[in-house]
Design a protein around this motif. Structure first.
Motif, mmCIF file in Angstrom:
data_model
loop_
_atom_site.group_PDB
_atom_site.id
_atom_site.type_symbol
_atom_site.label_atom_id
_atom_site.label_comp_id
_atom_site.label_asym_id
_atom_site.label_seq_id
_atom_site.Cartn_x
_atom_site.Cartn_y
_atom_site.Cartn_z
ATOM 1 N N PRO A 118 2.055 13.519 -6.069
ATOM 2 C CA PRO A 118 3.555 13.325 -6.068
ATOM 3 C C PRO A 118 4.411 13.798 -4.603
ATOM 4 C CG PRO A 118 2.682 14.865 -7.521
ATOM 5 C CD PRO A 118 1.702 14.458 -7.048
ATOM 6 N N TRP A 119 4.737 12.612 -3.832
ATOM 7 C CA TRP A 119 5.470 13.071 -2.718
ATOM 8 C C TRP A 119 6.816 13.646 -2.889
ATOM 9 C CZ3 TRP A 119 9.789 10.449 -2.642
ATOM 10 C CH2 TRP A 119 9.529 9.003 -2.880
ATOM 11 N N MET A 120 7.410 13.607 -4.060
ATOM 12 C CA MET A 120 8.825 14.092 -4.547
ATOM 13 C C MET A 120 8.909 15.761 -4.462
ATOM 14 S SD MET A 120 10.856 11.604 -6.842
ATOM 15 C CE MET A 120 10.851 9.729 -6.710
ATOM 16 N N LEU A 131 0.656 -1.243 -0.057
ATOM 17 C CA LEU A 131 0.032 0.094 -0.131
ATOM 18 C C LEU A 131 0.798 1.234 -0.037
ATOM 19 C CD1 LEU A 131 -2.672 -0.684 2.510
ATOM 20 C CD2 LEU A 131 -3.036 -0.263 0.100
ATOM 21 N N TYR A 132 1.949 1.200 0.734
ATOM 22 C CA TYR A 132 2.914 2.253 0.611
ATOM 23 C C TYR A 132 3.376 2.774 -0.704
ATOM 24 C CZ TYR A 132 7.091 4.856 2.044
ATOM 25 O OH TYR A 132 8.083 5.871 2.301
ATOM 26 N N VAL A 133 3.245 4.020 -0.819
ATOM 27 C CA VAL A 133 3.183 4.660 -2.079
ATOM 28 C C VAL A 133 4.539 5.259 -2.505
ATOM 29 C CG1 VAL A 133 2.617 7.241 -1.683
ATOM 30 C CG2 VAL A 133 1.906 6.010 -3.751
ATOM 31 N N GLY A 134 5.403 5.164 -1.546
ATOM 32 C CA GLY A 134 6.965 5.363 -1.479
ATOM 33 C C GLY A 134 7.604 4.615 -2.802
ATOM 34 N N GLY A 137 11.725 17.468 12.159
ATOM 35 C CA GLY A 137 11.052 17.158 13.388
ATOM 36 C C GLY A 137 9.420 17.075 12.944
ATOM 37 N N ARG A 138 8.706 16.636 14.071
ATOM 38 C CA ARG A 138 7.517 16.753 13.949
ATOM 39 C C ARG A 138 6.849 17.524 15.187
ATOM 40 N NH1 ARG A 138 4.244 14.414 10.584
ATOM 41 N NH2 ARG A 138 2.729 14.220 12.209
ATOM 42 N N ALA A 139 5.990 18.268 14.976
ATOM 43 C CA ALA A 139 5.250 19.082 15.957
ATOM 44 C C ALA A 139 5.103 18.040 17.131
ATOM 45 C CB ALA A 139 4.240 19.826 15.657
ATOM 46 N N SER A 161 7.215 14.425 1.052
ATOM 47 C CA SER A 161 6.414 15.243 1.826
ATOM 48 C C SER A 161 5.407 14.209 2.662
ATOM 49 C CB SER A 161 5.431 15.995 0.920
ATOM 50 O OG SER A 161 4.647 15.264 -0.225
ATOM 51 N N MET A 162 4.307 13.785 1.908
ATOM 52 C CA MET A 162 3.467 12.608 2.775
ATOM 53 C C MET A 162 2.934 12.053 1.458
ATOM 54 S SD MET A 162 1.543 15.457 5.013
ATOM 55 C CE MET A 162 0.670 14.250 6.299
ATOM 56 N N ALA A 163 2.457 10.799 1.914
ATOM 57 C CA ALA A 163 1.609 9.945 1.095
ATOM 58 C C ALA A 163 0.605 10.328 0.471
ATOM 59 C CB ALA A 163 1.502 8.266 1.764
ATOM 60 N N GLU A 164 -0.270 11.001 1.292
ATOM 61 C CA GLU A 164 -1.288 11.748 0.745
ATOM 62 C C GLU A 164 -1.139 12.732 -0.257
ATOM 63 O OE1 GLU A 164 -0.724 11.181 3.901
ATOM 64 O OE2 GLU A 164 -2.324 11.270 5.259
ATOM 65 N N PHE A 222 16.255 9.388 -1.031
ATOM 66 C CA PHE A 222 15.614 8.879 0.006
ATOM 67 C C PHE A 222 14.291 9.751 0.540
ATOM 68 C CE2 PHE A 222 20.047 8.059 1.271
ATOM 69 C CZ PHE A 222 20.037 6.682 1.123
ATOM 70 N N SER A 223 13.311 9.000 1.124
ATOM 71 C CA SER A 223 12.143 9.673 1.651
ATOM 72 C C SER A 223 11.602 8.885 2.948
ATOM 73 C CB SER A 223 11.060 9.791 0.526
ATOM 74 O OG SER A 223 10.388 8.451 0.409
ATOM 75 N N GLY A 224 10.752 9.467 3.422
ATOM 76 C CA GLY A 224 10.268 8.673 4.624
ATOM 77 C C GLY A 224 10.247 9.196 6.031
ATOM 78 N N GLU A 225 11.693 9.506 6.271
ATOM 79 C CA GLU A 225 12.267 9.887 7.513
ATOM 80 C C GLU A 225 13.295 11.013 7.406
ATOM 81 O OE1 GLU A 225 13.439 6.387 9.404
ATOM 82 O OE2 GLU A 225 15.108 6.270 7.935
HETATM 83 N N1 8LQ Z 1 9.035 12.301 6.166
HETATM 84 C C1 8LQ Z 1 8.672 11.855 4.895
HETATM 85 N N2 8LQ Z 1 9.706 12.185 4.274
HETATM 86 C C2 8LQ Z 1 10.693 12.718 5.103
HETATM 87 C C3 8LQ Z 1 12.042 13.523 4.812
HETATM 88 N N3 8LQ Z 1 12.519 13.414 3.470
HETATM 89 N N4 8LQ Z 1 12.565 14.021 5.818
HETATM 90 C C4 8LQ Z 1 11.992 13.977 7.159
HETATM 91 N N5 8LQ Z 1 10.688 13.172 7.251
HETATM 92 C C5 8LQ Z 1 10.141 12.878 6.434
HETATM 93 C C6 8LQ Z 1 5.882 8.261 0.391
HETATM 94 C C7 8LQ Z 1 7.195 9.029 0.945
HETATM 95 O O1 8LQ Z 1 8.065 8.355 1.512
HETATM 96 C C8 8LQ Z 1 6.641 10.201 2.061
HETATM 97 C C9 8LQ Z 1 5.935 9.534 3.151
HETATM 98 O O2 8LQ Z 1 6.849 8.845 3.983
HETATM 99 O O3 8LQ Z 1 4.804 9.579 3.365
HETATM 100 P P1 8LQ Z 1 3.941 8.930 4.837
HETATM 101 O O4 8LQ Z 1 4.265 7.571 4.921
HETATM 102 O O5 8LQ Z 1 2.674 9.681 4.451
HETATM 103 O O6 8LQ Z 1 4.987 9.767 6.048
HETATM 104 C C10 8LQ Z 1 4.956 11.229 5.999
HETATM 105 C C11 8LQ Z 1 5.701 11.668 7.060
HETATM 106 O O7 8LQ Z 1 6.996 11.002 6.986
HETATM 107 C C12 8LQ Z 1 6.004 13.243 7.128
HETATM 108 O O8 8LQ Z 1 4.878 13.986 7.482
HETATM 109 C C13 8LQ Z 1 7.256 13.153 7.712
HETATM 110 O O9 8LQ Z 1 7.178 13.176 9.093
HETATM 111 C C14 8LQ Z 1 8.171 11.935 7.336
#
Ligand code: 8LQ
Length: 479
Positions: free
Chosen positions: A283-285, A173-176, A368-370, A277-280, A249-252
């Motif tokens: 295009p998260w790039m 399901l993960y769109v990354g 960081g996250r709020a 950015s976020m999966a929602e 890289f993405s995700g963290e």
């Molecule tokens: N998050 C995502 N990318 C980040 C980055 N480059 N640096 C720091 N935090 C990041 C599908 C893509 O990988 C985006 C993704 O991970 O989407 P998710 O699973 O919805 O998670 C989103 C959250 O991952 C963001 O709000 C960041 O906290 C973190």
């Protein structure tokens, strides 16, 4: 096209099939930009373009989505006639929780869908390990635009059609992983959708990467470090035996955490690009660095429009300031997210990047996250700052955890549990961690200086903490 006197911005979809092939074959490999006009546009002119797209996107959602009809009913501006970017910023912010509630009431998509269910081409979502999962319906047209946007951004990262791109993230399901794949495909690269997550798959990744020798890797930063560690355990040198030129890289956080970025670049002898950015918001790039940017991510504002807002008041944050990114789709027909709250913390600036792009830049990435930000005795502490300090130490063993406890009912205490390299641990002998007291004190003092708050440090042997093939979870909050 230039010879024919054709110039201008064309809506996506104007060129199809052979014309697209032709245009991209004409794009030389050393060109800096996929679309120089859009990417290097004067920011004021771009604002005009963004406003035009926003007006269309907002009106479209207003006319077709039952959710936005209700959500904007009492909005202080008329969604059908947004006049300016300032006016747009007065529409309410949408949160993940509101999306969840809506999707629970109107499963599975909520009333976000602006196309017929039958026109959904792909279903993606969050894994839903905490709370109800979120569902994203994506139309065929949107999927094509996602591919185009990601190709454009991967081009900036330095991926070329002659490259092989290894995608080492789970295909589910993960769109990354899918987002990386569709972009690399669209760019014309050779795609190697390796995946991740199955038992023994990292060892197999080591074998396959040696055999295929991909130029680029997509994963999470923590997984890249785990891959390097696994390779070394197998007697494979990630620097010479793989031949990666770049990793995106993405995700963290990680790719913009200086010591983590350096550790990855040193381990593989490649350069690193931060994205996500976020999966929602796929295009998260569209939060995406380029090959020239030492750290951070450009905001590709003409694809997804991002504004930074104050975490408390939601008021706009000026350039140079720190805030929460709020994202808006500009090219989405199926399930547009408009003023979507990320909960992340970043700083934005008009950085002068040698790539010549005129986008604002999250100069330190998302750090960081709020809601992940730990407040320890009044001091804001981001786990990514701790990571930066630890990875900068030669003695570091690869993983760490942050444990937060409340003592005597009011005093917050942060304990950093950090692994120490195997060699050092062994040389401390039978005495175990007691032989490492001096190191522990030095780590504690370094952390105290970097964080501005006292912490306790516990040393652990390398390998004690679980490695992840996805996003690392490092905070244990006992409060
Ligand atoms: N998050 C995502 N990318 C980040 C980055 N480059 N640096 C720091 N935090 C990041 C599908 C893509 O990988 C985006 C993704 O991970 O989407 P998710 O699973 O919805 O998670 C989103 C959250 O991952 C963001 O709000 C960041 O906290 C973190």
């Amino acid at each position: 096209l230039r010879e024919m006197g054709v110039d201008g911005v064309f809506p996506v979809g104007t060129f199809t099939g052979e014309m697209v092939e032709f245009i991209h074959s004409a794009l030389s490999s050393d060109a800096e930009h996929w679309d120089a006009r859009l990417e290097t546009m004067d920011p004021a002119e771009r604002d005009g373009l963004i406003l035009q797209k926003l007006q269309g996107q907002v009106r479209y959602a207003w006319e077709r989505s039952g959710f936005y009809r209700e959500f904007w009913r009492d909005a202080p501006v008329d969604p059908a006639h947004i006049q300016s970017l300032e006016e747009f910023a007065r529409l309410p912010i949408l949160t993940k929780e509101e999306v969840r509630v809506e999707q629970e009431a109107y499963p599975p998509y909520g009333r976000f869908l602006c196309v017929a269910q039958n026109d959904i081409h792909r279903i993606h979502g969050t894994s839903g390990t905490t709370g109800r999962p979120t569902v994203f319906g994506i139309s065929k047209g949107d999927w094509e635009r996602i591919g185009e946007a990601h190709a454009r951004i991967l081009w900036a990262a330095g991926v070329r059609p002659t490259d092989t791109v290894m995608v080492a993230a789970v295909f589910s399901l993960y769109v990354g992983s899918w987002g990386a794949l569709v972009g690399a495909e669209r760019l014309g690269a050779t795609c190697f959708p390796f995946g991740a997550g199955a038992p023994g798959q990292t060892e197999r990744a080591v074998e396959w990467a040696q055999m295929v020798r991909p130029a680029a890797l997509y994963a999470t930063p923590s997984y890249a470090l785990y891959l390097a560690e696994t390779a070394r355990e197998m007697g494979v040198d990630p620097r010479t035996d793989f031949g990666f030129r770049l990793m995106f890289f993405s995700g963290e956080p990680g790719a913009s955490v200086p010591a983590t970025r350096q550790a990855i670049e040193d381990a593989f002898g490649c350069y690193v690009v931060d994205q996500g950015s976020m999966a929602e918001m796929t295009p998260w790039m569209t939060n995406g660095g380029c090959r020239r940017l030492a750290r951070g991510m450009h905001l590709w504002q003409d694809i997804v429009y991002t504004q930074l807002v104050d975490p408390e008041t939601s008021e706009p944050v000026v350039m140079g300031g720190e805030g929460v990114p709020v994202y808006t789709h500009l090219e989405r027909e199926s399930q547009p997210m408009i003023r979507y709250w990320s909960g992340d913390i970043a700083r934005w600036e008009m950085a002068d990047c040698p790539c010549g792009r005129t986008y604002p830049t999250l100069t330190q990435g998302i750090y960081g996250r709020a809601d992940d930000m730990l407040i320890i005795r009044g001091q804001n502490v981001f786990p990514s700052r701790v990571e930066d300090v630890l990875r900068g130490l030669d003695e570091f063993g690869g993983e760490f955890r942050l444990v937060v406890a409340r003592e005597r009912g009011y005093l917050d205490q942060l304990t950093v549990q950090t692994e120490v390299s195997a060699g050092l641990w062994a040389s401390a002998g039978e005495g175990g961690p007691e032989g490492l007291e001096a190191l522990r004190d030095r780590v504690r003092d370094t952390l105290r200086r970097a964080l501005g708050v006292g912490v306790s440090v516990e040393l652990r042997p390398e390998g004690e903490f679980e490695r992840t093939q996805f996003k690392a979870r490092r905070v244990i909050d006992l409060r």
